[in-house]
Design a protein around this motif. Structure first.
Motif, short mmCIF file in Angstrom:
data_model
loop_
_atom_site.label_atom_id
_atom_site.label_comp_id
_atom_site.label_asym_id
_atom_site.label_seq_id
_atom_site.Cartn_x
_atom_site.Cartn_y
_atom_site.Cartn_z
N GLN A 21 0.84 -1.21 0.00
CA GLN A 21 0.00 0.00 0.00
C GLN A 21 0.87 1.26 0.00
N ASP A 22 1.82 1.31 0.92
CA ASP A 22 2.67 2.49 1.04
C ASP A 22 3.53 2.68 -0.20
N LEU A 23 4.00 1.59 -0.77
CA LEU A 23 4.81 1.66 -1.99
C LEU A 23 4.00 2.23 -3.15
N TRP A 24 2.78 1.71 -3.35
CA TRP A 24 1.93 2.21 -4.43
C TRP A 24 1.57 3.68 -4.21
N ASN A 25 1.41 4.11 -2.97
CA ASN A 25 1.07 5.50 -2.70
C ASN A 25 2.22 6.46 -2.99
N THR A 26 3.42 5.95 -3.25
CA THR A 26 4.52 6.82 -3.69
C THR A 26 4.28 7.28 -5.13
N ARG A 27 3.49 6.52 -5.88
CA ARG A 27 3.24 6.79 -7.30
C ARG A 27 4.55 6.87 -8.08
N ASN A 28 5.53 6.06 -7.68
CA ASN A 28 6.83 6.00 -8.35
C ASN A 28 6.89 4.68 -9.11
N PRO A 29 6.64 4.68 -10.43
CA PRO A 29 6.56 3.42 -11.19
C PRO A 29 7.80 2.54 -11.08
N ALA A 30 8.98 3.11 -11.11
CA ALA A 30 10.21 2.31 -11.05
C ALA A 30 10.34 1.65 -9.68
N LYS A 31 10.03 2.38 -8.65
CA LYS A 31 10.12 1.85 -7.29
C LYS A 31 9.10 0.73 -7.08
N VAL A 32 7.89 0.93 -7.56
CA VAL A 32 6.85 -0.10 -7.42
C VAL A 32 7.21 -1.33 -8.23
N ALA A 33 7.64 -1.15 -9.47
CA ALA A 33 7.98 -2.28 -10.34
C ALA A 33 9.09 -3.14 -9.75
N ALA A 34 9.98 -2.55 -8.97
CA ALA A 34 11.09 -3.29 -8.37
C ALA A 34 10.61 -4.33 -7.36
N ALA A 35 9.37 -4.24 -6.89
CA ALA A 35 8.83 -5.21 -5.93
C ALA A 35 8.33 -6.48 -6.60
N TYR A 36 8.37 -6.51 -7.92
CA TYR A 36 7.86 -7.65 -8.69
C TYR A 36 9.02 -8.41 -9.32
N SER A 37 8.83 -9.70 -9.51
CA SER A 37 9.88 -10.50 -10.13
C SER A 37 10.04 -10.07 -11.59
N PRO A 38 11.23 -10.27 -12.17
CA PRO A 38 11.47 -9.86 -13.55
C PRO A 38 10.49 -10.47 -14.56
N ASN A 39 9.94 -11.63 -14.24
CA ASN A 39 8.99 -12.29 -15.15
C ASN A 39 7.56 -12.28 -14.59
N SER A 40 7.27 -11.34 -13.71
CA SER A 40 5.96 -11.25 -13.08
C SER A 40 4.86 -11.13 -14.13
N LEU A 41 3.74 -11.76 -13.86
CA LEU A 41 2.58 -11.74 -14.74
C LEU A 41 1.43 -11.04 -14.03
N TRP A 42 0.84 -10.06 -14.70
CA TRP A 42 -0.29 -9.32 -14.15
C TRP A 42 -1.51 -9.49 -15.04
N ARG A 43 -2.66 -9.53 -14.39
CA ARG A 43 -3.92 -9.23 -15.06
C ARG A 43 -4.51 -8.08 -14.29
N ASN A 44 -4.64 -6.94 -14.94
CA ASN A 44 -5.22 -5.76 -14.34
C ASN A 44 -6.49 -5.44 -15.12
N ARG A 45 -7.63 -5.88 -14.57
CA ARG A 45 -8.91 -5.81 -15.28
C ARG A 45 -8.78 -6.64 -16.56
N THR A 46 -8.77 -5.98 -17.74
CA THR A 46 -8.65 -6.73 -19.00
C THR A 46 -7.28 -6.53 -19.66
N THR A 47 -6.34 -5.96 -18.93
CA THR A 47 -4.99 -5.74 -19.44
C THR A 47 -4.05 -6.78 -18.85
N PHE A 48 -3.21 -7.36 -19.70
CA PHE A 48 -2.21 -8.34 -19.26
C PHE A 48 -0.83 -7.73 -19.42
N VAL A 49 -0.03 -7.81 -18.37
CA VAL A 49 1.29 -7.18 -18.32
C VAL A 49 2.30 -8.26 -17.92
N HIS A 50 3.46 -8.26 -18.59
CA HIS A 50 4.50 -9.27 -18.33
C HIS A 50 5.83 -8.59 -18.04
#
Length: 149
Positions: A21-50
């Motif tokens: 929560q606190d990380l996302w509230n920084t609104r810093n995309p690079a900082k937030v992305a660093a919390a995910y594995s390099p091959n992380s898979l997302w489904r955000n609503r109807t968007t898929f991100v790898h």
């Protein structure tokens, strides 16, 4: 601080949720992305991100659209290397319309504590600015008593 790694306990699951929560509230995309594995898979609503590069791009675009974003996450349940959360966030579209997004996320973590999978489902509700739960005057979103909805 050392990484919060699975298997989770009630205390470590709650801590992991609040750190996110606190990380996302920084609104810093690079900082937030660093919390995910390099091959992380997302489904955000109807968007898929790898992967973290796509996550960073997705978040950059998100926060260019969702102005004054403020988020609250609460633990829903957990087991082993998985956590589910309820979340609420507020934002405006830059044209005066405020929204509250309600949703659920399901997270899966690797042994290193980085998220390997994130599935998000959310709904946007237009609200009046006066009806916001998390205005800038609220220093800590965790202190807001959420209404029963």
């Amino acid at each position: 601080m050392s990484a919060i790694v699975p298997p989770f306990t009630l205390q470590t699951a709650i801590k992991k949720v609040k750190v996110a929560q606190d990380l996302w509230n920084t609104r810093n995309p690079a900082k937030v992305a660093a919390a995910y594995s390099p091959n992380s898979l997302w489904r955000n609503r109807t968007t898929f991100v790898h992967g973290t590069a796509e996550i960073e791009k997705f978040l950059t675009d998100k926060w260019n659209t969702e102005k004054q974003y403020r988020l609250r996450k609460e633990l829903f349940t957990y087991t082993g290397n998985e956590i589910a959360v309820n979340f609420w966030y507020e934002w405006n579209n830059g044209r005066g319309q405020w929204f509250r997004t309600y949703g659920l996320e399901h997270w899966t973590f690797g042994e290193d504590g980085k998220m390997t999978k994130r599935q998000m489902c959310g709904n946007d509700l237009p609200i009046e600015e006066a009806d916001r739960w998390f205005p800038e005057s609220v220093e800590d979103v965790n202190t807001v008593v959420l209404p029963e909805v």
